[in-house]
Design a protein around this motif. Structure first.
Motif: not given
Length: 805
Positions: A541-545, A614-619, A431-445
């Motif tokens: 739209h800015q997204v943090l996962v 890709i659809t929810v607007v979080g503003d 789909q024609r999606v325009v977003r900035d997506i940042v993945f924040l990944v748990d790197g612990s044990n």
């Protein structure tokens, strides 16, 4: 005084024949890393758990526990493992004993020893206090009373490769087979016929532990790896063959992978299962090492179905697997091999799909048993010499040399007499999606190397469904444990393949401290900035996962609210020991929080999360809209000490609002026995004016609340046209009610009149407020909120913003 028994002669013989050599000339040593893995499921039971705990206490009491001597870690396992403490959590025996004395029975229907063994591997890591790199012996003791409910192969192989000596105590005989399979040697599994016999098991177990500590028992493992050039190998598996056969096939692939030089510059392996329809399992570029790939193979489960469409499965491989974004190096002339394994004749035509693969230069091998059609398999294979038939799979893979030789040596492009033009590879339609997506990944044990492949697969599955480029979707990633670490920024890579390649190489930082709040704050200040590629100023739209497997050890709710204020839409994806309820409050709204009981389920979450991702607007900023927003707040003497919290709450709610006479209008009314307006909807025309007015408010005082009377006042006066109300102009009107005690008059009827007039009340109760009254006043139950203290008001900001939007 206890008398330790000598290690039995039969055990010593078992050691010799298993490749475990007594180290007769060993130097005296008194150090070891000891991990205790205890069955905490219903196999044990609450009453018997105390007997197991006492055994553990007796074992530890007789060891020289200390920072520089014997370090101890402990985990309980059932559905999910519970890490009670790490090797570096405590430095004294007394501290360890104190924690063990406090162990409580967990319970649970499942006994997932396989998952527990994978967690045990992380407990031996350097960040968790393991000293394998210093030559300190590594010992695992498993105490179990029932069979494992999951596959133990992946964790077992990883521990054996790491040189861990695994001992077992089996209560009864139901768990004997599993413990003998994972123990370093069968003679290292000590039987206790029933729980009463545990009283003597420390006498039997300690000589083994001391043997490792003193260096008289060591492990010598040898793993051979074939010298193989670059190749992409796809296993196409008939999923209707049943769990037993799938397990045999899976073990064959694991054994094959363990001998291959797996990596992006060597051998890559992918897996597809099929029945009447095909299904993607593992991409060629999903895993960068044999250990990660073997762990992912352990999660493959048979799919239901009675018929097989091999033609459709071959076409699926051609269209979906032989693509650069899925890791195929076909355009680099790297040999492409496909190994089809089936037990049935195809219900659809295989000729054209097989020819299409042949024209692309794919070398197809086939294996069949039972009802498989040998002639059909010959038509699929590129030559008859790579068609393997047998009456059953056990026989087929009992001596797999011919198959493994073919998979590891075949190379080259096949030339046929048919059409030679290249076959166009189908691309993913995104789909024609325009977003900035940042993945924040748990790197612990809490994630650990055993579960990292599932996390990577989830991220890659998401990325494969979006169009990654500077004018569409940008991807950034950072991982965290005690401290955050940027892996790449939003503007680091401008295409999907580069992003996937980088994620495939991701390695965890490790560590047992998980500062989730600090990491979220760091992501806000570092990743969502123009210099890092963020396009928020252009309205993207800015997204943090957030992906995590453990409990946050710092404050996260306030940070989550700050992210929401900055118009960042937060999703949470979790498993393991993550706090599911807390993460629901971290996500922008509750239904953007996804939790799975097992890490192996995470890759499938990609399909579930995508529609909203890709659809929810979080503003949270209410721009270009009109609203009449009124606050009806408790002004009695009871809230005088907490009035600062009330003022701050109002300020935080209005902070993202675009306040103006033609946009959002604000009014505040205090009430006790009677309502007293602080200002009307048309009193102020700018946000600065409203902010100053709120900051100068003080409680009007009073002993009791008449909220029903105040609600009538709001309808007749505050929302009226003469005082700035725009209901007649169809402008939405919202009322936020905040009270800290019970109203003396009736609230239901005046609230009902307000609702009929089109006003949307949002009820907030604090301290002694009556939940039933709060619900009666609210537009619907979902807009009724109760918190215990004024300090918790910040936790409901997202709910307020969603009501306003």
């Amino acid at each position: 005084m206890r008398r330790h028994r000598l290690l039995p002669l039969c055990a010593l013989l078992g050691v010799l024949f298993a490749g475990l050599l007594p180290k007769l000339d060993a130097q005296d040593q008194d150090s070891a890393d000891l991990v205790l893995l205890i069955d905490g499921s219903q196999n044990i039971g609450a009453e018997n758990f105390l007997l197991v705990r006492d055994l553990v206490l007796r074992i530890i009491e007789q060891l020289d526990v200390g920072r520089d001597t014997i370090r101890v870690a402990l985990a309980l396992y059932h559905t999910n493992p519970e890490i009670k403490f790490y090797l570096n959590s405590y430095e004294s025996k007394s501290s360890v004993l104190e924690v063990v004395k406090g162990l409580a029975y967990s319970g649970g229907d499942e006994s997932n020893l396989g998952t527990a063994l994978e967690v045990a591997e992380t407990l031996f890591s350097q960040t968790a206090g393991g000293r394998a790199n210093e030559g300190v012996p590594q010992v695992l003791v498993v105490i179990s009373a029932g069979p494992s409910t999951d596959d133990t192969g992946s964790g077992d192989r990883a521990l054996k490769r790491a040189g861990v000596i695994t001992l077992g105590v089996v209560i009864g005989d139901a768990a004997t087979a599993d413990l003998e399979a994972v123990a370093t040697d069968k003679s290292f599994v000590l039987p206790a016929p029933d729980f009463r016999e545990l009283a003597n098991m420390d006498d039997q177990l300690l000589p083994y532990i001391n043997g490792v500590i003193q260096g008289t028992i060591i492990v010598q493992n040898e793993y051979s790896q074939l010298a193989v050039g670059k190749r992409d190998i796809i296993f196409l598996i008939d999923s209707t063959m049943g769990p037993a056969v799938i397990n045999i096939v899976r073990e064959f692939i694991k054994d094959f992978v363990s001998k291959m030089p797996i990596g992006p510059d060597a051998v890559q392996v992918g897996v597809v299962q099929f029945s009447n329809v095909p299904g993607f399992e593992i991409g060629l570029n999903s895993h960068g090492s044999s250990e990660e790939l073997i762990a992912a193979l352990g999660a493959i489960k048979p799919r239901s179905g009675q018929t097989v469409n091999i033609g459709a499965a071959l076409e699926f491989v051609r269209e979906n697997m032989l693509r650069p974004d899925r890791g195929s190096r076909i355009q680099e002339q790297v040999p492409q091999l496909l190994f089809l394994i089936t037990s049935k004749k195809s219900s659809d035509s295989v000729e054209e799909p097989a020819r299409a693969l042949l024209r692309m230069g794919v070398l197809t091998l086939t294996a069949g048993v039972k009802a498989a059609d040998e002639e059909e398999l010959k038509r699929i294979a590129f030559t008859d010499s790579v068609v393997f038939m047998h009456k059953d799979f056990r026989g087929l893979f009992r001596n797999p040399r011919a198959i493994t030789d073919a998979l590891s040596t075949l190379a080259g492009v096949v030339v046929t007499e048919g059409p030679t033009e290249p076959v166009e590879i189908t691309t993913v339609h995104t789909q024609r999606v325009v977003r900035d997506i940042v993945f924040l990944v748990d790197g612990s044990n809490y994630i650990g190397s055993a579960n990292l492949p599932y996390v990577r697969d989830f991220i890659i599955n998401v990325i494969n469904q979006v169009d990654v480029r500077p004018d569409r979707v940008q991807i950034g990633l950072l991982q965290f444990a005690e401290h955050p670490r940027v892996e790449f920024y939003l503007n680091s890579y401008n295409n999907r393949q580069d992003v996937v390649n980088k994620i495939s190489q991701l390695r965890l930082t490790g560590g047992s401290v998980l500062n989730t709040g600090a990491a979220m704050n760091y992501a806000l200040s570092t990743m969502f900035e123009p210099s890092a590629g963020s396009r928020k100023r252009q309205g993207v739209h800015q997204v943090l996962v957030l992906i995590t497997g453990g409990p946050a050890q710092d404050e996260v709710k306030t940070v989550a609210d700050t992210l929401a204020l900055q118009n960042i839409l937060t999703f949470t994806v979790s498993s393991g020991q993550a706090d599911e309820e807390l993460l629901k409050t971290v996500a922008f709204v509750e239904d953007l929080a996804y939790h799975e009981a097992r890490f192996s389920n995470l890759p499938a979450v990609a399909e579930i999360i995508m529609p909203k991702l890709i659809t929810v607007v979080g503003d949270t900023a209410v721009t270009e809209v009109e609203r009449d927003v009124a606050f009806l707040i408790d002004g009695t003497d009871d809230v005088r000490a907490d009035f600062t919290h009330i003022r701050n709450f109002i300020l935080k709610v209005i902070e993202p609002l675009d306040i103006g006479i033609d946009k959002v209008r604000i009014s505040v009314v205090q009430h006790s026995e009677r309502p007293i307006p602080s200002f009307y909807l048309n009193t102020y025309q700018t946000k600065d004016e409203v902010t100053r007015a709120v900051n100068t408010m003080s409680p009007v005082g009073g002993q009791n609340l008449n909220t029903g009377n105040a609600l009538k006042f709001m309808k007749d006066n505050i929302f009226s046209e003469r005082n700035g109300g725009r209901g007649a102009q169809q402008v939405p009107q919202i009322l936020i009610i905040l009270t800290a005690s019970r109203s003396r008059d009736n609230v239901k009827e005046p609230a009902g009149v307000l609702k009929k007039e089109g006003v949307v009340p949002f009820g907030i109760g604090v301290k002694n407020a009556d939940p039933k009254q709060i619900e009666a006043m609210s537009y619907n139950p979902s807009l009724a909120v109760k918190v215990n203290d004024f300090t918790e008001l910040s936790t409901i900001l997202c709910s307020c913003w969603m009501a306003l939007i």
